[in-house]
Design an enzyme around this catalytic site. Sequence first.
Site, PDB file in Angstrom:
ATOM      1  N   ASP A  75       0.829  -1.203   0.000  1.00 43.45           N
ATOM      2  CA  ASP A  75       0.000   0.000   0.000  1.00 43.45           C
ATOM      3  C   ASP A  75       0.869   1.262   0.000  1.00 43.45           C
ATOM      4  OD1 ASP A  75      -2.320   1.397  -0.060  1.00 43.45           O
ATOM      5  OD2 ASP A  75      -2.835   1.088   2.046  1.00 43.45           O
ATOM      6  N   ASN A  83     -10.279  -3.182  -5.915  1.00 45.23           N
ATOM      7  CA  ASN A  83      -9.460  -2.227  -6.691  1.00 45.23           C
ATOM      8  C   ASN A  83     -10.026  -1.978  -8.089  1.00 45.23           C
ATOM      9  OD1 ASN A  83      -6.240  -3.378  -5.382  1.00 45.23           O
ATOM     10  ND2 ASN A  83      -7.563  -1.732  -4.664  1.00 45.23           N
TER      11      ASN A  83
HETATM   12  C1  IPE Z   1      -1.389   0.023  -3.470  1.00 47.06           C
HETATM   13  O1  IPE Z   1      -1.192   1.380  -3.520  1.00 47.06           O
HETATM   14  C2  IPE Z   1      -1.398  -0.644  -4.816  1.00 47.06           C
HETATM   15  C3  IPE Z   1      -2.710  -1.097  -5.308  1.00 47.06           C
HETATM   16  C4  IPE Z   1      -3.803  -1.168  -4.611  1.00 47.06           C
HETATM   17  C5  IPE Z   1      -2.791  -1.516  -6.711  1.00 47.06           C
HETATM   18  P1  IPE Z   1      -2.435   2.360  -3.507  1.00 47.06           P
HETATM   19  O2  IPE Z   1      -2.860   2.580  -4.908  1.00 47.06           O
HETATM   20  O3  IPE Z   1      -3.484   1.877  -2.573  1.00 47.06           O
HETATM   21  O4  IPE Z   1      -1.757   3.689  -2.943  1.00 47.06           O
HETATM   22  P2  IPE Z   1      -2.420   4.775  -1.994  1.00 47.06           P
HETATM   23  O5  IPE Z   1      -3.037   4.063  -0.828  1.00 47.06           O
HETATM   24  O6  IPE Z   1      -3.426   5.510  -2.803  1.00 47.06           O
HETATM   25  O7  IPE Z   1      -1.248   5.618  -1.591  1.00 47.06           O
HETATM   26 MG    MG Z   2      -4.117   2.307  -0.673  1.00 52.84          MG
END
Ligand code: IPE
Ligand code: MG
Length: 208
Positions: free
Chosen positions: A2, A50
Amino acid sequence: MDGNGRWATKRRLPRNTGHREGIKTMLGIVEHCQKLNIPFVSFYAFSTENKYRSKLEVSGLMSLMEEHLEAMADKLALLNRRLNVMGDISYFNPKLRSLIEDCVKNTQGFSGGVVNVALNYGGRDELNRAAKLMGKDEGIEKYLYTAGQPDPDMLIRTGGEKRLSNFMLYQLAYTELFFTDTFWPDFSIEELNEMIGEYNKRNRRFGK
Ligand code: IPE
Ligand code: MG
């Protein structure tokens, strides 16, 4: 893994640049796990939730996966490790899906360890799927994506949040949890080593 998005935003870069950096970090950590003789390592790359992010981010993530799968396959061959995918990849476009399937197929024979990558994965989805597959059989483990693997000893969540977010809900029952504010692209071998040092000081009783 994350914190990719925030890593990029902090630098006034597009979020997908953060994801690109995150993939580099992931490949570096896989290599380090080899040096440490850690046979099983898992990455939560893309959750069932996601896919509800913006179209731009999701399609960016897909292209990044397409771009890096061959490098991943080469690395795995070098390390003698097999790729195991956790999640329902039928969601992905046929090209990406076949790249993933090829990487799984081409690394099947490797016996030096496993890299689990969770793609369109959710812990609840995994348990529902397992329940359907097992029918009246006993013991759900062999119907999980991690069938045949030991439960994780450590879980590391970067990016400052302190939750599991639907990751390996069954497997993590007695896992030691580690949280760090470090954004994933900045997660280093040094920080992993520190966590392993702390892990070695913890007293694991498994409820006994
Ligand atoms: C994690 O980073 C990667 C994925 C979920 C693909 P994030 O995309 O959640 O990054 P933040 O939380 O917005 O910083
Ligand atoms: Mg995240």
